[in-house]
Design a protein around this motif. Structure first.
Motif, PDB file in Angstrom:
ATOM      1  N   MET A  24     -29.656  86.046 -31.287  1.00 44.48           N
ATOM      2  CA  MET A  24     -28.351  84.917 -31.082  1.00 44.48           C
ATOM      3  C   MET A  24     -28.643  83.531 -31.318  1.00 44.48           C
ATOM      4  SD  MET A  24     -26.798  84.674 -27.007  1.00 44.48           S
ATOM      5  CE  MET A  24     -26.428  83.097 -26.612  1.00 44.48           C
ATOM      6  N   LYS A  25     -27.545  82.989 -31.897  1.00 46.73           N
ATOM      7  CA  LYS A  25     -27.612  81.783 -32.421  1.00 46.73           C
ATOM      8  C   LYS A  25     -27.704  80.746 -31.440  1.00 46.73           C
ATOM      9  CE  LYS A  25     -25.625  81.499 -36.949  1.00 46.73           C
ATOM     10  NZ  LYS A  25     -24.839  81.233 -37.803  1.00 46.73           N
ATOM     11  N   ASP A  26     -28.404  79.725 -31.201  1.00 42.23           N
ATOM     12  CA  ASP A  26     -28.363  78.587 -30.228  1.00 42.23           C
ATOM     13  C   ASP A  26     -27.057  77.827 -30.238  1.00 42.23           C
ATOM     14  OD1 ASP A  26     -30.922  78.674 -29.882  1.00 42.23           O
ATOM     15  OD2 ASP A  26     -31.433  77.340 -31.314  1.00 42.23           O
ATOM     16  N   LEU A  27     -26.551  77.588 -29.202  1.00 38.54           N
ATOM     17  CA  LEU A  27     -25.136  77.034 -28.879  1.00 38.54           C
ATOM     18  C   LEU A  27     -25.265  75.671 -29.028  1.00 38.54           C
ATOM     19  CD1 LEU A  27     -23.724  78.796 -25.702  1.00 38.54           C
ATOM     20  CD2 LEU A  27     -23.166  79.076 -28.198  1.00 38.54           C
ATOM     21  N   PHE A  28     -26.470  74.982 -28.845  1.00 38.31           N
ATOM     22  CA  PHE A  28     -26.752  73.475 -29.205  1.00 38.31           C
ATOM     23  C   PHE A  28     -28.232  73.479 -29.710  1.00 38.31           C
ATOM     24  CE2 PHE A  28     -23.646  73.658 -25.833  1.00 38.31           C
ATOM     25  CZ  PHE A  28     -22.642  72.603 -26.369  1.00 38.31           C
ATOM     26  N   LYS A  29     -28.279  72.521 -30.888  1.00 43.16           N
ATOM     27  CA  LYS A  29     -29.565  72.298 -31.295  1.00 43.16           C
ATOM     28  C   LYS A  29     -29.835  70.607 -31.390  1.00 43.16           C
ATOM     29  CE  LYS A  29     -30.220  75.894 -34.740  1.00 43.16           C
ATOM     30  NZ  LYS A  29     -30.275  76.459 -35.996  1.00 43.16           N
ATOM     31  N   SER A  30     -31.072  70.228 -31.280  1.00 38.46           N
ATOM     32  CA  SER A  30     -31.296  68.886 -31.210  1.00 38.46           C
ATOM     33  C   SER A  30     -31.487  68.389 -32.873  1.00 38.46           C
ATOM     34  CB  SER A  30     -32.452  68.554 -30.401  1.00 38.46           C
ATOM     35  OG  SER A  30     -33.848  69.153 -31.250  1.00 38.46           O
ATOM     36  N   ALA A  87     -18.081  78.009 -37.246  1.00 38.85           N
ATOM     37  CA  ALA A  87     -18.482  77.294 -36.307  1.00 38.85           C
ATOM     38  C   ALA A  87     -20.035  76.947 -36.546  1.00 38.85           C
ATOM     39  CB  ALA A  87     -17.978  77.782 -34.859  1.00 38.85           C
ATOM     40  N   VAL A  88     -20.362  75.466 -36.132  1.00 41.67           N
ATOM     41  CA  VAL A  88     -21.582  75.116 -36.143  1.00 41.67           C
ATOM     42  C   VAL A  88     -22.066  74.992 -34.578  1.00 41.67           C
ATOM     43  CG1 VAL A  88     -21.551  74.201 -38.348  1.00 41.67           C
ATOM     44  CG2 VAL A  88     -21.293  72.868 -36.474  1.00 41.67           C
ATOM     45  N   PRO A  89     -23.425  75.201 -34.360  1.00 40.55           N
ATOM     46  CA  PRO A  89     -23.937  74.599 -33.136  1.00 40.55           C
ATOM     47  C   PRO A  89     -23.475  73.317 -32.707  1.00 40.55           C
ATOM     48  CG  PRO A  89     -25.516  75.942 -34.339  1.00 40.55           C
ATOM     49  CD  PRO A  89     -24.482  75.542 -35.099  1.00 40.55           C
ATOM     50  N   GLY A  90     -23.475  73.024 -31.441  1.00 40.36           N
ATOM     51  CA  GLY A  90     -23.344  71.746 -30.958  1.00 40.36           C
ATOM     52  C   GLY A  90     -24.771  70.561 -31.269  1.00 40.36           C
ATOM     53  N   LEU A  91     -24.616  69.722 -30.673  1.00 35.36           N
ATOM     54  CA  LEU A  91     -25.669  68.767 -31.016  1.00 35.36           C
ATOM     55  C   LEU A  91     -26.319  68.607 -29.442  1.00 35.36           C
ATOM     56  CD1 LEU A  91     -27.397  67.421 -33.465  1.00 35.36           C
ATOM     57  CD2 LEU A  91     -26.096  65.518 -33.226  1.00 35.36           C
ATOM     58  N   LYS A  92     -27.606  68.673 -29.359  1.00 36.71           N
ATOM     59  CA  LYS A  92     -28.206  68.157 -28.050  1.00 36.71           C
ATOM     60  C   LYS A  92     -28.501  66.718 -28.307  1.00 36.71           C
ATOM     61  CE  LYS A  92     -30.731  72.640 -27.149  1.00 36.71           C
ATOM     62  NZ  LYS A  92     -31.967  73.133 -26.798  1.00 36.71           N
ATOM     63  N   ILE A  93     -28.120  66.015 -27.418  1.00 35.17           N
ATOM     64  CA  ILE A  93     -28.254  64.525 -27.601  1.00 35.17           C
ATOM     65  C   ILE A  93     -29.411  64.378 -26.242  1.00 35.17           C
ATOM     66  CG2 ILE A  93     -27.352  62.334 -27.137  1.00 35.17           C
ATOM     67  CD1 ILE A  93     -25.098  63.128 -28.657  1.00 35.17           C
ATOM     68  N   SER A  94     -30.522  63.564 -26.562  1.00 34.96           N
ATOM     69  CA  SER A  94     -31.514  63.357 -25.483  1.00 34.96           C
ATOM     70  C   SER A  94     -32.275  62.123 -25.650  1.00 34.96           C
ATOM     71  CB  SER A  94     -32.583  64.394 -25.642  1.00 34.96           C
ATOM     72  OG  SER A  94     -33.146  64.244 -27.224  1.00 34.96           O
ATOM     73  N   ASN A  95     -31.670  61.354 -26.552  1.00 36.84           N
ATOM     74  CA  ASN A  95     -32.196  59.913 -26.592  1.00 36.84           C
ATOM     75  C   ASN A  95     -31.125  58.664 -27.003  1.00 36.84           C
ATOM     76  OD1 ASN A  95     -32.473  59.408 -29.388  1.00 36.84           O
ATOM     77  ND2 ASN A  95     -34.402  60.648 -29.147  1.00 36.84           N
TER      78      ASN A  95
END
Length: 181
Positions: A1-7, A126-134
């Motif tokens: 399964m593909k990640d829904l969000f990636k950093s 569609a591409v995975p969303g972006l995990k924003i952490s900083n």
């Protein structure tokens, strides 16, 4: 399964190359076209790593050459996904050059490319969303949104302008142009 969000870190790509005389232009500096080719390649790698599929270059949004690159310098390109839409990604690239004898490093180029994810038939996916952490992630994502807004507004203004209007011809007289109509 593909990640829904990636950093951004999950798709970050780095490439280092020694600049050879065959990469130089007539003035002895590394040819801008060669640097652009490397930028396009690393943007493809970064976007494909993020999306998990083949990607194409939709637009080269910004290319700022800041300093020349010399033959013999080690060039490092760093790419990361700064923004994602439904099927598109904005990839930011930083190019630095290091004098391998002195260790001195300089920032030579900053670029932003819009890449689009495609399936085997060439349809957008569609591409995975972006995990924003900083804060850096937030700043890069927000700046990408602003650049997209400015680009859209500029394209609309140009499309709506009547460049055959007499006022434009009059304005051209202030530039380094000779009008002979």
């Amino acid at each position: 399964m593909k990640d829904l969000f990636k950093s951004p870190e999950q798709s970050r790509v780095m490439l280092s190359l020694l600049m050879l005389p065959s990469h130089a232009n007539f003035s002895g500096k590394i040819h801008g076209g060669y640097v652009l080719s490397l930028i396009d390649q690393i943007a493809f790698a970064c976007a494909s790593k993020h999306s998990g599929v083949y990607c194409v270059t939709a637009s080269v949004d910004v290319v700022d050459f800041k300093a020349p690159i010399e033959v013999g310098e080690m060039v490092t390109l760093k790419a990361s996904v700064n923004y994602v839409g439904k099927s598109s990604m904005v990839v930011g690239i930083r190019v630095d050059a290091e004098n391998i004898q002195t260790g001195e490093s300089k920032h030579c180029n900053s670029s932003f490319l819009t890449m689009v994810a495609k399936d085997e038939e060439g349809n957008t996916v569609a591409v995975p969303g972006l995990k924003i952490s900083n804060e850096t992630h937030v700043r890069r994502f927000a700046r990408a949104i602003k650049r997209k807004q400015i680009k859209k507004k500029s394209a609309l203004e140009i499309a709506q302008a009547n460049f055959s209007d007499a006022s434009y011809k009059e304005e051209l007289k202030n530039y380094n142009v000779q009008i002979s109509l």
